[in-house]
Write a protein that holds these residues in place. Sequence first.
Motif: not given
Length: 156
Positions: A128-129, A143-144, A153
Amino acid sequence: MSELLLSILRIGFLLALWWFVLTIVSVLRRDLQAPRDAKPLTPARTSRRPSPRPTLRSRKAITKLVIIEGTLMGTVIPLGTTAIVIGRAPDATVVLDDDFVSTHHARLTPNGNHWIVEDLGSTNGTWIDRNRVSAPTVFRPGTQLRIGRTSMELSS
């Protein structure tokens, strides 16, 4: 040690070695064939027409998972109340045909208004990020989530 006992031990060791080799080959073969048997989600199958009159709840709630980078870029996965498994296996909810993705890589689980990401023991990790997911983690909109070469996302 007698010659007969030594021959039996040699044959037993040879059989155990062949059993091990054949087991490894069958596991690798099954893992490599999984993406071919899988039916990945395509944008045409997953996109849903927006409602002409969105309700107040649909504006605030997270309703879809959008793939923003990777082979399935642009794919929209509608979210409901059930967990989503991401991986290369044909029985996964989101099938990613990527060598860096494990058979059952990660799970997204709804928890009230949030979605929880859990890594399922993948080799290359779930991110995550820029943070590796080592325990169940809240996945927030904006967040990616990166799995292999694919980024996604949450969106409403």
